[in-house]
Motif scaffolding. Structure first.
Motif, PDB file in Angstrom:
ATOM      1  N   GLU A 137       0.830  -1.203   0.000  1.00  0.00           N
ATOM      2  CA  GLU A 137       0.000   0.000   0.000  1.00  0.00           C
ATOM      3  C   GLU A 137       0.867   1.256   0.000  1.00  0.00           C
ATOM      4  O   GLU A 137       0.603   2.213  -0.745  1.00  0.00           O
ATOM      5  N   LYS A 138       1.901   1.234   0.809  1.00  0.00           N
ATOM      6  CA  LYS A 138       2.797   2.388   0.866  1.00  0.00           C
ATOM      7  C   LYS A 138       3.495   2.610  -0.472  1.00  0.00           C
ATOM      8  O   LYS A 138       3.707   3.753  -0.897  1.00  0.00           O
ATOM      9  N   SER A 139       3.847   1.523  -1.168  1.00  0.00           N
ATOM     10  CA  SER A 139       4.518   1.670  -2.458  1.00  0.00           C
ATOM     11  C   SER A 139       3.613   2.329  -3.484  1.00  0.00           C
ATOM     12  O   SER A 139       4.089   2.963  -4.429  1.00  0.00           O
ATOM     13  N   TYR A 143       2.532   6.267   1.601  1.00  0.00           N
ATOM     14  CA  TYR A 143       2.467   6.158   3.051  1.00  0.00           C
ATOM     15  C   TYR A 143       1.459   5.070   3.405  1.00  0.00           C
ATOM     16  O   TYR A 143       0.728   4.577   2.555  1.00  0.00           O
ATOM     17  N   PHE A 144       1.440   4.680   4.680  1.00  0.00           N
ATOM     18  CA  PHE A 144       0.499   3.665   5.139  1.00  0.00           C
ATOM     19  C   PHE A 144      -0.871   4.318   5.294  1.00  0.00           C
ATOM     20  O   PHE A 144      -1.001   5.324   5.990  1.00  0.00           O
ATOM     21  N   HIS A 148      -1.255   0.791  10.407  1.00  0.00           N
ATOM     22  CA  HIS A 148       0.149   1.106  10.661  1.00  0.00           C
ATOM     23  C   HIS A 148       0.877  -0.190  10.982  1.00  0.00           C
ATOM     24  O   HIS A 148       0.404  -0.987  11.814  1.00  0.00           O
ATOM     25  N   VAL A 182      10.754   5.349   9.055  1.00  0.00           N
ATOM     26  CA  VAL A 182      10.030   5.866   7.889  1.00  0.00           C
ATOM     27  C   VAL A 182      10.921   6.676   6.952  1.00  0.00           C
ATOM     28  O   VAL A 182      10.574   6.880   5.788  1.00  0.00           O
ATOM     29  N   ASP A 225      11.220   1.201   6.556  1.00  0.00           N
ATOM     30  CA  ASP A 225      10.100   0.349   6.995  1.00  0.00           C
ATOM     31  C   ASP A 225      10.522  -0.769   7.944  1.00  0.00           C
ATOM     32  O   ASP A 225       9.728  -1.664   8.246  1.00  0.00           O
TER      33      ASP A 225
END
Length: 342
Positions: A137-139, A143-144, A148, A182, A225
């Motif tokens: 999802e972050k990619s 961001y998340f 989290h 992060v 991460d």
């Protein structure tokens, strides 16, 4: 903020009512304005999409490719139709091929009336673990969004890192912190290379300064991460008005487990012991993780219908508490039989 949705989102962020905003599909990395425009235009002209295969069949192939579809899946844009993102991701190629066959057949049917565009079953694969889902999802979003990654570690990590980042205060004594890295950036100082790491535990973000010697020792752990457990001193940061941490030691979860755990508890009953070569199997699982110094002791809690005992294995069988070891023991023993004692 409402999640991106293949049937509800436009290209841009859009207000929904007085207090909600729908995520724009155009903000998903790798989507592209032309592709999203084609998806939205087709949806407005002919109605909502039923799923991945329906989307690939209906949208012009000049705009829709694997990269776009994978970005939409990672971002959760299909979740309202099917939230098995791993299965959707595995099926992207099949969906594109099925759409190509349908286009070539021109809607023709076979001798017995069957469609010539192939099946539309999603490929059956294991569900992504929560960590994998959030990283994917972050990619796509940067961001998340839906959760989290630190949350799944919180119950265990709080056994040794008891202070959350939003409650840190300057202290002369070192404190234990935990969070997800992060961002990392380096800069040169008179003492050599220095790393500034931004640590996030879902309550706050705190900058951690890591000087050259510790940086070199811990390089293999310092990745985007990554879950990190940091011992350091908390100082007031006059520039930001908050606090900043100077790291004195850095561990990953395996290192922190091994350092702080009092023991690894394995519960065995008579049925477990009766398995062929049960003792030999346990030795086989433990051997790759044995440590000559500093390992965690292993306790066997054994019981059968007539007896019960608690036995600590010798120091030769102290182990490193790696995730892979715990997973292999979990798979071998009954649910709940493996636990780390702090």
């Amino acid at each position: 903020m409402l999640a991106p949705d293949i049937n509800l989102s436009g290209y841009r962020f859009e207000p929904v009512g007085k207090s909600d905003i729908r995520y724009g599909l155009g903000a998903i990395k790798g989507s592209g304005e032309a592709a999203i425009g084609a998806i939205v235009d087709e949806r407005e002209a002919n109605g909502p999409y039923k799923g991945l295969f329906d989307l690939t069949r209906r949208v012009d192939k000049r705009y829709l490719n694997r990269r776009v579809l994978e970005a939409l899946v990672k971002a959760g844009a299909f979740d309202a139709l099917n939230d098995h993102r791993a299965s959707l991701m595995a099926s992207v190629g099949a969906a594109l091929e099925t759409a190509d066959r349908a286009a070539r057949s021109g809607g023709q049917v076979g001798l017995f009336g069957e469609a010539l565009d192939g099946g539309e079953d999603l490929i059956d694969v294991p569900v992504w673990p929560e960590q994998e889902k959030l990283l994917q999802e972050k990619s796509a979003l940067g961001y998340f969004f839906s959760g989290h990654p630190f949350t799944s570690y919180l119950a265990e990590v709080s056994s040794f890192a008891k202070r959350q980042l939003d409650s840190l205060e300057p202290s002369r004594d070192p404190v234990m912190l935990a969070g997800i890295a992060v961002s990392l950036r380096t800069q040169m100082t008179r003492r050599g290379k220095m790393l500034i790491l931004l640590l996030d535990d879902a309550t706050a973000q705190v900058e951690v300064v890591i000087f050259n010697e510790l940086y070199e020792q811990s390089r293999h752990l310092l990745k985007d991460d990554a879950l990190l457990i940091i011992e350091g001193k908390v100082n007031r940061d006059d520039y930001s008005g908050g606090v900043r941490v100077t790291a004195e030691r850095i561990d990953d979860l395996t290192g922190a487990r091994t350092r702080f755990a009092q023991g690894l508890r394995l519960a065995c009953d008579g049925q477990c012991h009766a398995q062929p070569h049960g003792g030999r199997k346990l030795a086989e699982l433990l051997t790759p993780y044995r440590l000559e110094e500093g390992g965690c002791p292993v306790w066997i809690e054994y019981h059968n219908l007539s007896a019960r005992c608690r036995v600590r294995l010798g120091d030769d069988w102290r182990v490193r508490l790696d995730d892979r070891l715990l997973e292999s023991l979990d798979n071998w023993l009954k649910p709940g039989a493996v636990s780390v004692m702090y």
